[in-house]
Design a protein around this motif. Structure first.
Motif, PDB file in Angstrom:
ATOM      1  N   VAL A   3      36.780  31.267  25.467  1.00 39.09           N
ATOM      2  CA  VAL A   3      36.960  31.557  26.895  1.00 39.09           C
ATOM      3  C   VAL A   3      37.891  32.745  27.084  1.00 39.09           C
ATOM      4  O   VAL A   3      37.658  33.613  27.944  1.00 39.09           O
ATOM      5  N   GLU A   4      38.937  32.838  26.279  1.00 41.06           N
ATOM      6  CA  GLU A   4      39.879  33.942  26.426  1.00 41.06           C
ATOM      7  C   GLU A   4      39.246  35.266  26.009  1.00 41.06           C
ATOM      8  O   GLU A   4      39.627  36.318  26.518  1.00 41.06           O
ATOM      9  N   ILE A   5      38.301  35.225  25.060  1.00 37.37           N
ATOM     10  CA  ILE A   5      37.574  36.457  24.717  1.00 37.37           C
ATOM     11  C   ILE A   5      36.861  36.999  25.952  1.00 37.37           C
ATOM     12  O   ILE A   5      36.900  38.204  26.254  1.00 37.37           O
ATOM     13  N   ALA A   6      36.192  36.082  26.675  1.00 43.96           N
ATOM     14  CA  ALA A   6      35.479  36.512  27.875  1.00 43.96           C
ATOM     15  C   ALA A   6      36.440  37.049  28.921  1.00 43.96           C
ATOM     16  O   ALA A   6      36.188  38.082  29.549  1.00 43.96           O
ATOM     17  N   ARG A   7      37.567  36.352  29.110  1.00 49.92           N
ATOM     18  CA  ARG A   7      38.555  36.824  30.088  1.00 49.92           C
ATOM     19  C   ARG A   7      39.153  38.152  29.678  1.00 49.92           C
ATOM     20  O   ARG A   7      39.342  39.052  30.489  1.00 49.92           O
ATOM     21  N   PHE A   8      39.450  38.269  28.422  1.00 50.26           N
ATOM     22  CA  PHE A   8      40.101  39.476  27.920  1.00 50.26           C
ATOM     23  C   PHE A   8      39.229  40.715  28.125  1.00 50.26           C
ATOM     24  O   PHE A   8      39.719  41.768  28.535  1.00 50.26           O
ATOM     25  N   ALA A   9      37.924  40.598  27.874  1.00 43.58           N
ATOM     26  CA  ALA A   9      37.019  41.749  28.000  1.00 43.58           C
ATOM     27  C   ALA A   9      36.477  41.919  29.413  1.00 43.58           C
ATOM     28  O   ALA A   9      35.728  42.859  29.670  1.00 43.58           O
ATOM     29  N   GLY A  10      36.863  41.011  30.312  1.00 46.94           N
ATOM     30  CA  GLY A  10      36.390  41.135  31.689  1.00 46.94           C
ATOM     31  C   GLY A  10      35.000  40.588  31.902  1.00 46.94           C
ATOM     32  O   GLY A  10      34.337  40.935  32.881  1.00 46.94           O
ATOM     33  N   ALA A  70      30.647  46.039  21.571  1.00 44.64           N
ATOM     34  CA  ALA A  70      31.204  46.676  22.774  1.00 44.64           C
ATOM     35  C   ALA A  70      31.439  48.163  22.538  1.00 44.64           C
ATOM     36  O   ALA A  70      31.229  48.994  23.440  1.00 44.64           O
ATOM     37  N   ALA A  71      31.890  48.509  21.321  1.00 44.63           N
ATOM     38  CA  ALA A  71      32.111  49.926  21.031  1.00 44.63           C
ATOM     39  C   ALA A  71      30.803  50.696  21.025  1.00 44.63           C
ATOM     40  O   ALA A  71      30.714  51.810  21.572  1.00 44.63           O
ATOM     41  N   ASP A  74      27.730  44.681   4.733  1.00 53.45           N
ATOM     42  CA  ASP A  74      28.516  45.353   3.708  1.00 53.45           C
ATOM     43  C   ASP A  74      29.201  46.601   4.250  1.00 53.45           C
ATOM     44  O   ASP A  74      30.317  46.930   3.857  1.00 53.45           O
ATOM     45  N   ASP A  75      28.526  47.303   5.126  1.00 53.93           N
ATOM     46  CA  ASP A  75      29.070  48.580   5.586  1.00 53.93           C
ATOM     47  C   ASP A  75      29.798  48.460   6.907  1.00 53.93           C
ATOM     48  O   ASP A  75      30.320  49.448   7.412  1.00 53.93           O
ATOM     49  N   ASP A  76      29.746  47.278   7.527  1.00 57.63           N
ATOM     50  CA  ASP A  76      30.323  47.109   8.862  1.00 57.63           C
ATOM     51  C   ASP A  76      31.776  46.681   8.738  1.00 57.63           C
ATOM     52  O   ASP A  76      32.124  45.795   7.949  1.00 57.63           O
ATOM     53  N   GLU A  77      32.626  47.278   9.530  1.00 61.36           N
ATOM     54  CA  GLU A  77      34.022  46.882   9.610  1.00 61.36           C
ATOM     55  C   GLU A  77      34.330  46.540  11.048  1.00 61.36           C
ATOM     56  O   GLU A  77      33.592  46.885  11.954  1.00 61.36           O
ATOM     57  N   HIS A  78      35.432  45.796  11.240  1.00 63.73           N
ATOM     58  CA  HIS A  78      35.838  45.453  12.605  1.00 63.73           C
ATOM     59  C   HIS A  78      36.203  46.717  13.359  1.00 63.73           C
ATOM     60  O   HIS A  78      37.048  47.475  12.929  1.00 63.73           O
ATOM     61  N   ILE A  79      35.553  46.915  14.483  1.00 64.92           N
ATOM     62  CA  ILE A  79      35.860  48.075  15.326  1.00 64.92           C
ATOM     63  C   ILE A  79      36.699  47.590  16.486  1.00 64.92           C
ATOM     64  O   ILE A  79      36.247  46.803  17.316  1.00 64.92           O
ATOM     65  N   ILE A  80      37.944  48.030  16.517  1.00 64.84           N
ATOM     66  CA  ILE A  80      38.860  47.544  17.537  1.00 64.84           C
ATOM     67  C   ILE A  80      38.470  48.140  18.890  1.00 64.84           C
ATOM     68  O   ILE A  80      38.213  49.339  19.014  1.00 64.84           O
ATOM     69  N   MET A  81      38.432  47.279  19.920  1.00 66.88           N
ATOM     70  CA  MET A  81      38.089  47.737  21.274  1.00 66.88           C
ATOM     71  C   MET A  81      39.202  48.626  21.806  1.00 66.88           C
ATOM     72  O   MET A  81      40.367  48.250  21.762  1.00 66.88           O
ATOM     73  N   LEU A  94      25.747  41.787  29.513  1.00 68.33           N
ATOM     74  CA  LEU A  94      25.149  41.562  28.201  1.00 68.33           C
ATOM     75  C   LEU A  94      26.120  40.849  27.256  1.00 68.33           C
ATOM     76  O   LEU A  94      25.779  39.852  26.604  1.00 68.33           O
ATOM     77  N   LEU A  95      27.356  41.321  27.171  1.00 64.24           N
ATOM     78  CA  LEU A  95      28.335  40.710  26.274  1.00 64.24           C
ATOM     79  C   LEU A  95      28.725  39.319  26.751  1.00 64.24           C
ATOM     80  O   LEU A  95      28.998  38.422  25.940  1.00 64.24           O
TER      81      LEU A  95
END
Length: 784
Positions: A662-669, A600-601, A735-742, A617-618
């Protein structure tokens, strides 16, 4: 000795007395020149006399020749007169012989009655007197006609014969006359009419005959009763004039590759219109002649179509498409004008032109496919206006330049094709053209699918056997690829084809003109919704392939092992999640949340200003995860086998993971309706599997509100980084990816913000996503 020496000196050096003076030399040569000039003058005088004698002889001979010519002409006249006299005498002898035979027959029938015979004889004497006078008049008339024929006064001869036939209608009969005199006169008159007819035909066949002379010839033939022949000559003359005009223009066709067809159409239809008008004036509205005009016009139109094909540029070029479009436009306009003259040729024209236009369209779209599939780009310059280039240029920084060039080539070739079309071509072939554009877009999407990394499970990609020169490997490149396709389908392609839709809609609202309703509806009508549905189908194919390979790369490690394994729901450390102080979804679903945040970021940067594309898409990615879980037989085979160790905590974890999804989908719209349905099916199947092993779902599972609140709390904890769980075990390949907070901006796109999560019950939380926010002509989710 002195004398001798002196003589020798005189011989060596003559005295001055022997030198000729200059004056004497001048006198001598002057006298010779005068003699030469005098001699030349005498010769010239002799030559002058000879020339005068020759001119006199020539003049004399010329005058003699003229007299001889006059005598020849007089002899011809005398011979004609003699011939007329001989023919008249022959007719007279025949008439006398027939009269004598009739008289003898009458005498033989009347020999029994003398009185009656006497009366008959008196009657015959009177009839002979009148018949002799009539015969004399006829002879004089024939002689007059012969004189007119000899003097080539054709019009006067025709007028005389026409007046005679009006005075004696029996002369126009079939020739079965009972009166011998009338029959012989009619025969002689027919011979002279035949002579006039031949002379008129000869005049009409002369190359230099003018329009006025031709009209006189046709008028004469009509007076002679030769209407069909006159009309045949009329059509032949107009055909010859048209052929000469076309031959003069054909030499210039290469200079006008795009407009030559319109000029040919103007030449042909102008001549047809003129011929129709003149035919009506000269031959009235006789149906026979009208039918011949139609047949002739049809033949000329067939010749026109053949000439357009023979002189056209190569059919795969845009010039050929322009020439065909201009020809259709000009020809149909002429046909509409000819309908005022009761000449309906539109249907025939379209029947003849339709195969050619479709052939040109087919070859132009084949060329377009080659241009679009040429991922190498080539050296050909395809400039686009900023209106079309700017939306695609935004993806150049996030993807390979070849990808943007491919999209620009697609728009360029489609725009080039549409610009060549005229209004009437759009009316009659617009549906065909729109269908071909949708098919071309589908081929373009197949190119993009081939450029995506990962396995290709689409068996329809048969044409793309060659490897694509670039690959979209990173998330930004793949999102730019998707954004390019969606931008073309949603923004650029509708702008390019808007002219086609405008013409079709205007024609539909106006009811169409005379030339608009000739072809069957299949060629000119197309439903905008169906056409957009074709584009959407191609986009869905691209989106689903991206989601499939993206989810598979998340679920399976590089070693082929499954990260989302049923073993995570077997056993368990605790007896119940309810008593766990910090219940969280399983690690794969926590990693899914992190991957979606990361994507998403990236999408927020690459697809800036295209929130609808991001949401669709998401949402499809989330759906793909639960769809895979629902259809994965290996996963369900582990849970449903009798040897599996099932405990209530495993069922609780599975249900929590589904609520969390389901809450992920609701949370991100995202639209969560389909996610909710599939998740409900997964929960139902899991409950059935656990119930079969003796686990009571009523006592093992808490209320739905608990799962909803726990899923919302897990989302908040993951966002704040307080999960306490190490997700690196799931994402060991990144290895190089970190969680990117929305960020807050992405979260605020939905009406269902985290602040409202705790106030919604379970039923509302599963079906609260409003699909209306994502509705658009192109970007609609096919599953919904």
């Amino acid at each position: 000795m002195k004398m001798v020496e002196s003589s020798e000196e005189e011989d060596d050096f003559p005295s001055m007395e022997t030198v000729t003076p200059q004056s004497k030399i001048d006198t001598i040569y002057q006298s010779k020149t005068e003699k030469g000039i005098r001699k030349i003058c005498f010769e010239l005088l002799d030559l002058k006399d000879a020339v005068e004698n020759l001119c006199s002889n020539t003049r004399t001979k010329y005058l003699a020749f003229l007299r001889l010519s006059d005598e020849v002409v007089e002899m011809k006249h005398e011979l004609n007169e003699l011939q007329k006299h001989i023919s008249a005498q022959g007719i007279l002898v025949q008439d006398l012989m027939s009269g004598v035979s009739q008289e003898l027959e009458e005498w033989s029938r009347a020999c029994g009655d003398v009185l009656e015979t006497e009366d008959n004889s008196e009657t015959h004497e009177i009839d002979d007197v009148f018949s002799t006078e009539a015969e004399d008049q006829r002879m004089q008339f024939l002689e007059h006609v012969d004189v007119l024929l000899a003097e080539h006064k054709i019009e006067e001869a025709i007028d005389a014969i026409d007046a005679e036939e009006r005075n004696h209608p029996e002369l126009k009969g079939s020739g079965d006359s009972t009166v011998s005199e009338s029959s012989s006169f009619k025969t002689a008159l027919l011979k002279r009419k035949a002579m006039l007819e031949n002379q008129l035909i000869e005049i009409s066949q002369q190359p230099s005959v003018g329009i006025v002379e031709l009209k006189k010839v046709l008028s004469g033939l009509l007076k002679l009763g030769k209407g069909p022949l006159a009309h045949q000559i009329f059509l032949k003359s107009y055909g010859s004039r048209l052929q000469r005009s076309i031959e003069d223009f054909l030499a210039l066709c290469p200079c006008y590759p795009e407009t030559y067809s319109a000029t040919l159409s103007n030449l042909v239809f102008s001549m047809i219109s003129l011929a129709t008008k003149e035919s009506g004036l000269m031959f009235s509205d006789n149906p026979v002649y009208s039918n011949r005009i139609v047949q002739w016009a049809e033949w000329e139109i067939e010749s026109l179509v053949r000439l357009v094909k023979e002189n056209a540029p190569p059919s795969e070029t845009s010039s050929a498409l322009r020439a065909a479009s201009v020809c259709v436009q000009a020809s149909l306009n002429h046909c509409s004008a000819l309908e005022a003259q009761d000449l309906k040729l539109t249907k025939l024209l379209l029947v003849l032109l339709q195969p050619y236009v479709e052939e040109v369209l087919e070859l132009n779209f084949r060329r377009a496919r080659k241009v679009v599939l040429d991922m190498g780009g080539g050296d050909e310059s395809m400039p686009l206006s900023p209106r079309f280039a700017s939306p695609l240029s935004t993806f150049a920084t996030s993807s390979d330049r070849m990808l943007v060039d491919c999209g620009m080539r697609f728009i360029f070739v489609v725009k080039e094709i549409v610009e060549q079309l005229t209004r009437l071509v759009i009316l009659h072939f617009g549906g065909n053209i729109l269908t071909r554009i949708a098919q071309l877009f589908d081929k373009y999407v197949e190119v993009l699918i081939k450029a995506l990394t990962g396995p290709t499970e689409d068996d329809n990609l048969t044409e793309l056997k060659e490897p694509v020169p670039f690959k979209a490997e990173t998330d930004s490149q793949q999102l730019a690829l998707l954004g390019t396709a969606f931008t073309i389908a949603e923004e650029l392609l509708p702008m390019v084809v808007s002219r086609i839709w405008n013409v079709l809609n205007e024609s539909k609202e106006a009811g169409g003109g005379p030339a608009d309703n000739v072809l069957p509806p299949i060629n000119s009508t197309v439903d905008p919704k169906d056409w957009r549905r074709q584009l959407q189908h191609s986009l869905d194919k691209l989106r689903d392939h991206f989601c499939r390979q993206y989810v598979l790369s998340f679920i399976y490690s590089r070693d082929g092992e499954t990260r989302l394994d049923a073993q995570i729901y077997l056993g368990g450390k605790g007896q119940d999640l309810i008593w766990d102080s910090d219940p969280l979804p399983s690690l794969p679903f926590q990693a899914l949340f992190g991957k979606l945040q990361q994507l998403a970021a990236v999408a927020g940067d690459v697809l800036l200003g295209r929130e609808k594309i991001q949401k669709v898409l998401l949402a499809r990615l989330t759906e793909t995860v639960v769809m895979w879980l629902s259809d994965e037989q290996e996963f369900w085979g582990v849970l449903e086998q009798d040897s599996a160790t099932l405990r209530p905590v495993g069922l609780q974890q599975l249900v929590l993971d589904m609520h969390f999804t389901v809450e992920i989908a609701r949370f991100a719209g995202y639209p969560s309706r389909h996610v909710h349905k599939i998740s409900s099916d997964i929960i139902a199947r899991a409950v059935k599997a656990f119930s079969a092993r003796g686990i009571d779902p009523q006592s093992s599972l808490p209320e739905d509100e608990w799962f909803v609140e726990t899923a919302k709390g897990a989302i908040n904890k993951l966002l704040m980084g307080g999960s306490g769980s190490d997700t690196s075990e799931i994402e060991d390949d990144d290895d190089d990816d970190e969680h990117i907070i929305m960020d807050d901006e992405v979260i605020s796109d939905s009406d269902d913000s985290p602040s409202s999560l705790s106030t919604v019950d379970s039923e509302e939380s599963f079906a609260s996503a409003r699909m209306e926010e994502l509705e658009s002509p192109v970007l609609t989710d096919s599953e919904n």
